[in-house]
Scaffold this motif. Structure first.
Motif, PDB file in Angstrom:
ATOM      1  N   THR A 108       0.851  -1.187   0.000  1.00  0.00           N
ATOM      2  CA  THR A 108       0.000   0.000   0.000  1.00  0.00           C
ATOM      3  C   THR A 108       0.889   1.241   0.000  1.00  0.00           C
ATOM      4  OG1 THR A 108      -1.740  -1.154   1.220  1.00  0.00           O
ATOM      5  CG2 THR A 108      -1.805   1.260   1.225  1.00  0.00           C
ATOM      6  N   ARG A 133      -3.625   5.735   0.271  1.00  0.00           N
ATOM      7  CA  ARG A 133      -5.003   5.243   0.415  1.00  0.00           C
ATOM      8  C   ARG A 133      -5.549   4.843  -0.949  1.00  0.00           C
ATOM      9  NH1 ARG A 133      -9.775   8.282   3.825  1.00  0.00           N
ATOM     10  NH2 ARG A 133     -11.283   6.549   3.772  1.00  0.00           N
ATOM     11  N   ALA A 169      -2.746   9.390  -4.230  1.00  0.00           N
ATOM     12  CA  ALA A 169      -3.726   9.251  -3.155  1.00  0.00           C
ATOM     13  C   ALA A 169      -4.153  10.594  -2.602  1.00  0.00           C
ATOM     14  CB  ALA A 169      -3.143   8.382  -2.034  1.00  0.00           C
TER      15      ALA A 169
END
Length: 358
Positions: free
Chosen positions: A37, A40, A68
């Protein structure tokens, strides 16, 4: 879906869904560690990410963070240094760093990124491309001068000087441009650090190790040496080009990185795979080290002492190097320098070195 669909190196959740994946598959890959990741709803495949260099990992993390965030923030500080491919501290670039011009907000930090808040006039921001894994992205970033100025304020002196030297050496900004930014930042946090580092920048130094070493030793009371000085004997014959020369102390300073002995050439697939290539590489290294030994003997015949060190020593125990330099200066003071030193033209902001005539 056992195999991921075709996706770019950095991709969003919506891209994965559009490629035919279900919401469950997206969530499972993230939880299971198959995807890293980056922000987000922004990911990279773990097998791809883990195989990258630290710089390329930071490039992907920066692209993912900007995707993000989708705000008016720009890459800054060490993240901007990565964009410009400038020298980094040994500890790397750390978390992604962004700067927001929204002065009504406040500085924030998370596990993955830091967002600074500061005035950001148009002259201090630009766009550059970042390339990794065969893909290129356009990213907003602080200007070269602003990037150097921010890092001169925020980094320790040795790392700041190494980064600034690299920027000036490559010509992506100028000393005057950095000085102008620091003047505007004179009331900002750590402004005194920037004022201390700026006069020490010298693009004549050729490597990160030279810049870092000389700045670190300067903190310990060793004068800044003249870099890349040519030493000749009394008949004008070339003897050596040295990394640093302390004329008044009669001491030559040599920073021994892997490249100096061609050791980087040993770490190639050919050398690692074929015994004959290993033997050739070992002979090359032996010849190079013998040449360095003769070179040092010729230098000592002219009167100077020679002090050498590598990256590990200057990082872990610079005080030991400083002591060795001082002891070498005491020995050199007992005999005259019978050679001749030729200097590269000094940048105009540097004070002329004592004894520059050689």
């Amino acid at each position: 879906m056992p195999v991921d669909p075709q996706l770019p190196p950095v991709f969003t959740r919506s891209m994965a869904l559009a490629a035919g994946m279900s919401r469950h598959q997206v969530s499972h890959r993230s939880r299971a560690g198959r995807w890293v990741t980056l922000g987000r709803g922004v990911y990279a495949r773990s097998d791809l990410y883990d195989g990258l260099s630290d710089r390329d990992q930071h490039r992907l993390a920066l692209v993912g963070t900007l995707l993000a965030r989708r705000g008016d923030e720009v890459a800054s500080h060490l993240s901007a240094a990565v964009v410009y491919d400038l020298p980094l501290p040994l500890t790397g670039a750390g978390r992604v760093t962004l700067t927001s011009p929204d002065l009504d907000d406040c500085t924030r930090a998370s596990e993955r990124f830091v967002r600074q808040v500061a005035s950001l006039p148009e002259r201090d921001r630009t766009h550059r491309t970042v390339s990794c894994c065969g893909t290129t992205w356009g990213v907003p970033v602080t200007s070269p001068a602003r990037t150097v100025a921010d890092n001169l304020r925020h980094l320790g002196l040795p790392d700041a000087v190494a980064l600034g030297d690299g920027a000036l050496r490559r010509g992506i900004t100028t000393h005057d441009a950095v000085a102008e930014v620091l003047t505007r930042q004179e009331r900002w946090p750590y402004a005194d650090r920037g004022k201390l580092a700026l006069p020490l920048l010298d693009p004549r130094r050729e490597t990160w190790l030279e810049s870092y070493s000389f700045a670190r030793l300067h903190q310990l009371g060793i004068p800044m040496p003249e870099p890349q000085v040519t030493i000749r004997d009394g008949h004008g014959r070339f003897v050596a080009r040295v990394d640093g020369w302390l004329h008044d102390w009669g001491v030559v300073l040599e920073c021994d990185g892997r490249e100096k002995y061609f050791m980087a050439d040993l770490d190639t697939p050919v050398v690692r795979t074929y015994p004959a290539a290993v033997q050739d590489a070992q002979r090359l290294l032996a010849r190079r080290m013998e040449s360095e030994k003769r070179r040092e003997e010729w230098l000592r015949d002219l009167g100077p002492e020679v002090v050498r060190w590598g990256t590990s020593e200057v990082h872990r125990s610079p005080e030991t190097i400083a002591d060795r330099i001082k002891r070498a200066a005491e020995r050199a003071s007992r005999r005259p320098f019978v050679g001749h030193a030729e200097y590269l033209p000094a940048p105009p902001w540097l004070m002329p070195a004592v004894g520059r005539a050689g």
